[in-house]
Write an enzyme that holds these catalytic residues in place. Structure first.
Site, mmCIF file in Angstrom:
data_model
loop_
_atom_site.group_PDB
_atom_site.id
_atom_site.type_symbol
_atom_site.label_atom_id
_atom_site.label_comp_id
_atom_site.label_asym_id
_atom_site.label_seq_id
_atom_site.Cartn_x
_atom_site.Cartn_y
_atom_site.Cartn_z
ATOM 1 N N CYS A 17 7.986 71.005 30.209
ATOM 2 C CA CYS A 17 6.810 70.660 29.013
ATOM 3 C C CYS A 17 5.958 69.464 30.089
ATOM 4 C CB CYS A 17 7.181 70.113 27.794
ATOM 5 S SG CYS A 17 5.803 69.613 26.508
ATOM 6 N N THR A 18 4.609 70.060 29.868
ATOM 7 C CA THR A 18 3.855 68.938 31.007
ATOM 8 C C THR A 18 3.799 67.894 30.179
ATOM 9 O OG1 THR A 18 1.992 69.921 29.858
ATOM 10 C CG2 THR A 18 2.623 70.772 32.128
ATOM 11 N N HIS A 19 3.946 67.572 28.838
ATOM 12 C CA HIS A 19 3.864 66.295 28.383
ATOM 13 C C HIS A 19 4.961 65.529 29.149
ATOM 14 C CE1 HIS A 19 1.298 68.124 25.435
ATOM 15 N NE2 HIS A 19 1.047 66.991 24.717
ATOM 16 N N CYS B 197 0.497 74.377 30.803
ATOM 17 C CA CYS B 197 1.365 74.366 29.525
ATOM 18 C C CYS B 197 2.524 75.325 29.617
ATOM 19 C CB CYS B 197 0.374 74.581 28.146
ATOM 20 S SG CYS B 197 1.276 74.588 26.666
ATOM 21 N N ASN B 198 3.528 74.777 29.478
ATOM 22 C CA ASN B 198 4.827 75.702 29.813
ATOM 23 C C ASN B 198 4.838 76.922 28.387
ATOM 24 O OD1 ASN B 198 6.792 74.912 32.024
ATOM 25 N ND2 ASN B 198 5.653 73.087 31.324
ATOM 26 N N TYR C 36 2.091 72.931 20.310
ATOM 27 C CA TYR C 36 2.274 74.341 19.987
ATOM 28 C C TYR C 36 3.894 74.762 20.015
ATOM 29 C CZ TYR C 36 -2.430 75.919 21.826
ATOM 30 O OH TYR C 36 -3.691 75.795 21.899
ATOM 31 N N GLY C 37 4.639 73.838 20.464
ATOM 32 C CA GLY C 37 6.162 74.161 20.700
ATOM 33 C C GLY C 37 6.968 74.653 19.597
ATOM 34 N N ASP D 260 -4.210 73.125 28.112
ATOM 35 C CA ASP D 260 -3.126 72.461 27.443
ATOM 36 C C ASP D 260 -3.232 72.400 26.022
ATOM 37 O OD1 ASP D 260 -0.294 71.769 27.334
ATOM 38 O OD2 ASP D 260 -0.692 69.606 27.452
ATOM 39 N N SER D 261 -2.195 72.346 25.232
ATOM 40 C CA SER D 261 -2.142 71.932 23.726
ATOM 41 C C SER D 261 -2.695 70.638 23.515
ATOM 42 C CB SER D 261 -1.048 72.226 23.158
ATOM 43 O OG SER D 261 0.039 71.276 23.713
HETATM 44 N N1 DGL Z 1 2.536 70.593 27.101
HETATM 45 C C1 DGL Z 1 3.126 71.786 26.751
HETATM 46 C C2 DGL Z 1 4.138 72.492 27.400
HETATM 47 O O1 DGL Z 1 3.973 72.434 28.681
HETATM 48 C C3 DGL Z 1 2.955 71.942 25.107
HETATM 49 C C4 DGL Z 1 3.791 71.109 24.184
HETATM 50 C C5 DGL Z 1 3.513 71.519 23.038
HETATM 51 O O2 DGL Z 1 2.287 71.508 22.367
HETATM 52 O O3 DGL Z 1 4.528 71.407 21.941
HETATM 53 O O4 DGL Z 1 4.846 73.366 26.886
#
Ligand code: DGL
Length: 283
Positions: free
Chosen positions: A206-208, A70-71, A39-40, A7-8
């Protein structure tokens, strides 16, 4: 072999946590690209390059299979990497390495249909429309992956994706509960306004966001079902391992946590979610 989870940042730990429970003897290596998170809001090409670098790092430390938890990476980069990079990289490594995503299992869970199923579009009258909200990063929303893939499979499900531009960064930085809850309420109310009512179900895409799932539960109408990405991903991995009995995901239950950012202990939001202090090594 070990299984890599990428993941990021810390969001993929929500998936990793479930994999630890489901595959207690598997050797698992988690890699957080915290140097480059979030990353988003990044351009697609950059997300592709960073995702490839993360996978390479995990293959280098002995993983044969990487789960993109990470989506954003999965929706923007996975297909590209599978088509244009993985085949050649496998030949270079001389190992049948592979990368699995998080979107396919989530869509299977949301539609109740296997991925292979695509609806025959007969123009049947839809009796009741099921409105599905997807909270995600701007890059995932821009990919429209949830709208496109769910629409191919279920005509009775209408998908509305709500980009939440700053939320992953705030979670990554360990923002306070009050600040986070206000941001979540803002996103839930923006989506509900756009739909004209609250969604019937939601995906924390988003996994976060799974780290603060309780805040989404509190902001949505009571009892709104949330499709659980960590469970869906663990189920998909179990099916993948059944189909590939030659892949034995280790027996020692060894766990490593790597970061491209600052090694050491993560902030308390992560610790509370994980249930213990987590120390990351430099990747
Ligand atoms: N956890 C990530 C996701 O599922 C990335 C969030 C990010 O880096 O912006 O999209």
């Amino acid at each position: 072999m070990a299984i890599g989870v990428f993941d990021s940042g810390v969001g993929g730990l929500t998936v990793h946590h479930r994999l630890v429970e489901r595959f207690p003897t598997a050797d698992l290596v988690y890699l957080a690209d915290q140097e480059n998170a979030p990353y988003g809001g990044k351009p697609g090409e950059e997300i592709v390059n960073l995702t490839r670098a993360g996978c390479e790092r995990l293959f280098d430390v002995g993983c044969d299979l990487v789960v993109l938890a990470c989506n954003t990476a999965a929706s923007v980069a996975l297909r590209r990497l599978q088509q244009t990079w993985l085949p050649g990289y496998r030949r270079e490594l001389g190992r049948p390495v592979n990368v699995l995503g998080i979107i396919v299992p989530t869509i299977e869970a949301a539609t109740g249909l296997p991925w292979e199923h695509e609806a025959e579009r007969r123009g049947d009258k839809v009796e009741k429309l099921d409105v599905l909200g997807v909270f995600c990063t701007p890059a995932t929303a821009a990919s429209r992956v949830y709208e496109i893939e769910i629409d191919k499979r279920r005509q009775d499900v209408a998908v509305f994706a709500e980009p939440c531009p700053d939320l992953a960064r705030m979670i990554e930085a360990g923002a306070g509960v009050v600040e986070l809850a206000a941001a979540v309420e803002g996103h839930v109310s923006a989506l509900s306004k756009r739909i004209g009512r609250a969604p019937d179900r939601a995906i924390l895409g988003c996994t976060h966001y799974e780290i603060i799932a309780d805040m989404f539960r509190a902001a949505l109408p009571p009892g709104t079902p949330l499709i659980h990405q960590p469970d869906a991903t663990a189920d998909a991995l179990a099916r993948y391992l059944e189909r590939h009995p030659d892949l034995r995901p280790g027996t020692s239950g060894e766990r490593r946590f790597l970061t491209t950012g600052n090694p050491g202990v993560q902030h308390s939001l992560v610790e509370t979610f994980w249930g213990a202090a987590l120390t990351f090594e430099a990747a």
